[in-house]
Each structure stands twice: as C-alpha cells, then as structure tokens.
Design a protein around this motif. Structure first.
Motif, PDB file in Angstrom:
ATOM      1  N   VAL A 198     -25.954 -15.749 -53.901  1.00 43.45           N
ATOM      2  CA  VAL A 198     -25.203 -15.878 -54.179  1.00 43.45           C
ATOM      3  C   VAL A 198     -25.626 -17.377 -53.894  1.00 43.45           C
ATOM      4  CG1 VAL A 198     -23.308 -17.278 -55.049  1.00 43.45           C
ATOM      5  CG2 VAL A 198     -23.949 -15.164 -53.968  1.00 43.45           C
ATOM      6  N   ALA A 200     -19.542 -14.686 -53.385  1.00 39.80           N
ATOM      7  CA  ALA A 200     -19.683 -13.367 -52.796  1.00 39.80           C
ATOM      8  C   ALA A 200     -19.169 -11.994 -52.585  1.00 39.80           C
ATOM      9  CB  ALA A 200     -20.433 -13.557 -51.512  1.00 39.80           C
ATOM     10  N   HIS A 242     -24.576 -10.748 -51.097  1.00 37.93           N
ATOM     11  CA  HIS A 242     -24.703 -11.439 -49.476  1.00 37.93           C
ATOM     12  C   HIS A 242     -24.188 -12.796 -50.292  1.00 37.93           C
ATOM     13  CE1 HIS A 242     -25.900 -13.308 -46.452  1.00 37.93           C
ATOM     14  NE2 HIS A 242     -25.308 -11.277 -45.313  1.00 37.93           N
ATOM     15  N   GLU A 243     -23.202 -13.848 -49.199  1.00 40.11           N
ATOM     16  CA  GLU A 243     -23.520 -15.068 -49.465  1.00 40.11           C
ATOM     17  C   GLU A 243     -24.982 -15.719 -49.749  1.00 40.11           C
ATOM     18  OE1 GLU A 243     -21.251 -17.645 -46.892  1.00 40.11           O
ATOM     19  OE2 GLU A 243     -19.939 -15.924 -45.725  1.00 40.11           O
TER      20      GLU A 243
END
Length: 514
Positions: free
Chosen positions: A370, A360, A366-367
């Motif tokens: 992902v 990310a 943003h995580e």
C-alpha cells in the motif's frame, strides 16, 4: 564427547526475491511518467514486445499474453536454464544497467519549476493534511508570472473549507520565495514585496492602492493622496519601478504542465463514488506470439534460442506486471475513497483517521505494498487533485467511546473555535480542551498546544493583544485596506506603464507610456 562427521538433510522454507519479483515491486512505486519511460526502454530492447496500437508485425495480429499457451511457456522455460535477470531500472531515472554506458544527461539536475519551488516550501510550512491540500490547490492555480486568480471563492467551495481557511493558507503562501508570489493583482504583488523590504508605510500604501492614477500620469493627485512633496513622490515611484511585477518569470516562461492523475473519482447517479483508472496513463503492450512462433522454427543456434526465449519470458512478465499494478492501484484507491467518504461529500473537516494498516487489512495486502502504491500517485476528485498519501491522517480518541476522530478534523475544530472568539473572550488551551470534549473529542491540553503551534496560531495572551490592537487600528483608519485597481486598465498595461527605464529629470521619470 567424541567429534564425528555425518551427513544430514533438513527441510526449510525461505522467501526468494527473484529479479522479476523485485522488478514488479519497483513498478508499483513508479509514477506514470517514470513507468512510461521504463516501458519505452523495454519496447526498444525486446523484439517480442510491442504497443497494443502498433498493429501486427506479420500477417496475423499479435496475441495477448493471456492467449499464450501454458505448453509454449513451459517449453520456453525448459530451454532457458540460464535465465539472466531483467534489465534493472536504475535509480537515476530510467538508465539501463549492465554494460551499457550511463546516460550523463540523467545526472544533470532538472530545471526547477515555480510549482516545484512552491511545493517544497509548502511541505515545510504546513503539517496539517487539510492545509497542505488547500495550499497545493492554490499552487496549482498560480500562473507562470506568479499570480493567483482574483477570486478564490471557488477554491473554498470545491475543498469544502471556509473562506477564512483559504485566506489563512494564502497568507502563508504569500510569504514564500520569490517575494510577491501568489498575489491576486498587481497592487497586492507590490505590497508583498514592499512589506518584505519594510517599506510599506502609509504613503507607499496610498501609492500602491492608486496605481491607476500613476498609469494616468496624475502625479498631482498621487502627491496629495500620499501627503508627500515632488522629491518624495519621485523616490517612491523609483522604488516601485525597482520591484518585480512578475516574480514567477525567474523560473522560466514555459507553461507548467498540469499534473496527470492516475485515478478519477466521480459521483454516480446513485450517490456513490465511482473510482476508475486513467487509461491514458496506462501503457498498453502486447506479446507478439506470432513472431516468436515463426522465429522458433527457423532459429538453429542455441544462443539465439536462449535470447528469444528470455525475451518471451521478459515480455510475458511485463504485461502481467503492468496488469497487476493497475489492479492494485485501483483496489487501494477504491478503499481510500470508501474510508474517506466524508471528505468527498462534506470537505476537509470530515477527514477520517486512516493509516496504511487499515487499508492493507481491508484489501488483504501488505502495508509495504500500500505504501508503494500511494507514492507518486494522484487522484482527481470533485475537490481537486491530490496525492494519495494526503488521505492518511492520525487519529484522536473519542470522549464517549465512539468512532475516533481524524487529527486533521480536530485541527479544523480548534481553528474554528479560535477564529470565532471575540477580543474580549479569548479562549485558553484549557477552555479549548473543554469545548472539544463537549463535542466528543478526548484530547490533552499539550496536544491542543502542539496543533495550535503547528498551525502558527499564537497563544491566548498574544492573540488577545493582537486582536485588541487590530480593533484599535481599524477604528483609527476607518477600516481601509487594499483596493482593486481600475478594472478598465488590464494588468499588462499597468506593468508596462510602471516599469520604464529610469532616465531624465522628474517630468520624464514620471512619464507613463502605455
């Protein structure tokens, strides 16, 4: 203190999740099959949306969304103050929300395939990503009868793993349900089932190893090899005939479909890895702006105008959302390939520690984005097809302060050390820790024990006993094991010969017809 009333204005910022944004987020985590289902429903529902290869609805070709002018969109939005939310793609697998009736067929459980059944057991049997990769690769090779190809050497070569690693994973797969699955030939299939029934004694082993004699009706030779009399050989053949020679057929005879990858990874002439999307899985839809322009001149009712304006907005959003989804998948996949270059070049032992945050941060996303992209997405590589989430592994610190090591690579080192040990020099967990630190891997003893147990490797005491006992048995038996059947007899002939209706005296019970 006196209480008074007064009017104040305050300015604040907040993030509002619009229906379009929520739907775009949901599109990210859909598999290519679910995405196709969703787009098909939108094509049926929206008259301004059409497939890219459908051709024009009128005299002119449909215009892509990028060609729709800003003035037209602004005009459409101005006439649609009461926009309703997009039709929601429900969690039931593609049913529409709203006032439409639920599709009852969506609530019916899908038929379990052999591949799905084995994959469920695989996720429980292995925790190491490399072992799951090897296991999934082997499961993909299983045919509808439940058999693997006789030679698995190519699997080790493609995955960059040792033959011993593949054999160890195969040994676990052969303990899966249904009994006899993942065998490489008929003898091995029957032997697995007999072991499950605790009936694989030396006499039965001799019979299973000489199925060619059984197919030739050479009962005298079989009786001599097994060291039994006529009554025992008849009972043994009866037991063999009660086994299932095709354990995978209980899940249906339909040919299993190959997993369709979302991304292809290929080696380029310059030595780099080239990542590209599988265009066959990407729905191609366009906004028919010509049709909307013609309708806007003829529609007089405000309700009709509102309907078509809303349809234009939904179609425009869907085209953009699909394009953004494709770009995001490609960006994430490219970064994974860059981070895991060692795996593609050298194999599973070179998996690097990787988490969602690292990817990310590298692509400035943003995580959670992902995480959604890697769900239900598959990558076709030179080492097989894998789910994107398989490339994320934990990390172990380096002893010399250098680059951290992948937890899977550490497991691989532990397994290599144990596989290479001699019966007279079994490695304790403390000794393994010392050898790993000599390789630059800083790891605690309890972590070695945890990884060893996760790989189903017994303690040093138990391994010493097992290897000493194995050496004694090997010397006593001359090192004999399962042998291949007569290559002149194909699998179907041997199965048809063995599994005949049981009836009649001993002579008829032993009769083998091809």
């Amino acid at each position: 203190m006196a209480l008074t009333q007064r009017l104040e204005f305050r300015q604040s910022q907040s993030l509002v999740m619009s229906p379009q944004l929520m739907q775009a987020i949901k599109l990210l985590q859909l598999s290519n099959l679910d995405l196709t289902t969703f787009v098909e429903e939108e094509l049926e529902r929206n008259p301004l949306l059409e497939r890219a290869n459908d051709g024009a609805a009128g005299d002119e070709a449909p215009i892509e969304v990028n060609q729709v002018s800003a003035e037209q969109l602004a005009d459409a939005q101005a006439h649609n103050a009461q926009d309703g939310p997009l039709t929601t793609y429900t969690e039931w697998g593609g049913g529409a929300s709203g006032e439409e009736d639920h599709n009852l067929e969506a609530f019916v459980a899908a038929e379990m395939t052999l591949s799905d059944h084995l994959a469920e057991q695989l996720s429980v049997a292995f925790t190491a990503p490399a072992q799951r990769m090897i296991g999934q690769y082997l499961i993909d090779l299983v045919d509808e009868a439940g058999y693997l190809p006789p030679d698995l050497g190519q699997a080790a070569e493609r995955l960059g793993a040792s033959q011993k690693d593949v054999e160890d994973v195969l040994a676990v797969l052969q303990k899966f349900d249904p009994p006899g699955v993942c065998a490489r030939n008929l003898s091995e299939c029957l032997a697995i089932q007999l072991r499950e029934l605790d009936r694989y004694d030396p006499a039965m082993q001799a019979l299973v190893e000489h199925l060619d004699l059984l197919a030739k009706r050479d009962i005298a030779s079989l009786r001599k090899l097994c060291g039994v009399d006529d009554e025992d050989i008849a009972d043994m053949i009866g037991e063999i005939r009660r086994l299932n020679p095709k354990p995978g057929m209980k899940f249906g005879s339909a040919r299993l479909q190959t997993m369709v990858p979302d991304v292809y990874v290929r080696s380029g002439p310059d030595g780099d890895w080239h990542v590209e999307l599988n265009s066959d899985t990407l729905p191609r839809v366009l906004v028919n702006q010509t049709y909307y322009s013609e309708l806007s001149k003829k529609i007089g009712k405000d309700g009709d105008k509102s309907y078509f304006t809303n349809a234009l907005q939904n179609a425009t959003w869907l085209v953009r959302a699909l394009d953004q989804r494709a770009r995001t998948i490609l960006k994430v996949a490219t970064e994974i390939v860059r981070q895991q270059d060692g795996f593609f070049t050298h194999g599973v032992a070179h998996l690097r520690p990787l988490n969602l945050k690292a990817v990310a941060d590298a692509i400035q996303m943003h995580e959670s984005t992902v995480s959604r992209v890697t769900a239900n997405k598959y990558m076709a590589t030179n080492r097989g097809t894998f789910e994107l989430k398989y490339f994320f592994t934990a990390s172990i610190a380096s002893a010399d302060g250098g680059e951290a090591h992948s937890a899977e690579a550490v497991r691989h080192h532990i397994k290599q050390l144990i596989d290479a040990e001699e019966p007279s020099a079994i490695l304790s967990d403390d000794t393994i820790v010392e050898r790993l630190r000599a390789l630059g891997i800083d790891i605690a003893r309890r972590t070695v024990a945890k990884y060893r147990e996760a790989m189903r490797i017994p303690s040093s005491v138990q391994r010493r006993r097992d290897k000493q006992w194995s050496t004694i048995n090997s010397r006593a038996s001359g090192g004999t094991g399962l042998r291949e059947e007569n290559p002149s007899l194909d699998l179907e002939s041997r199965i048809d010969a063995l599994y005949l209706p049981e009836s009649g005296p001993l002579e008829r019970d032993l009769e083998i017809d091809n």
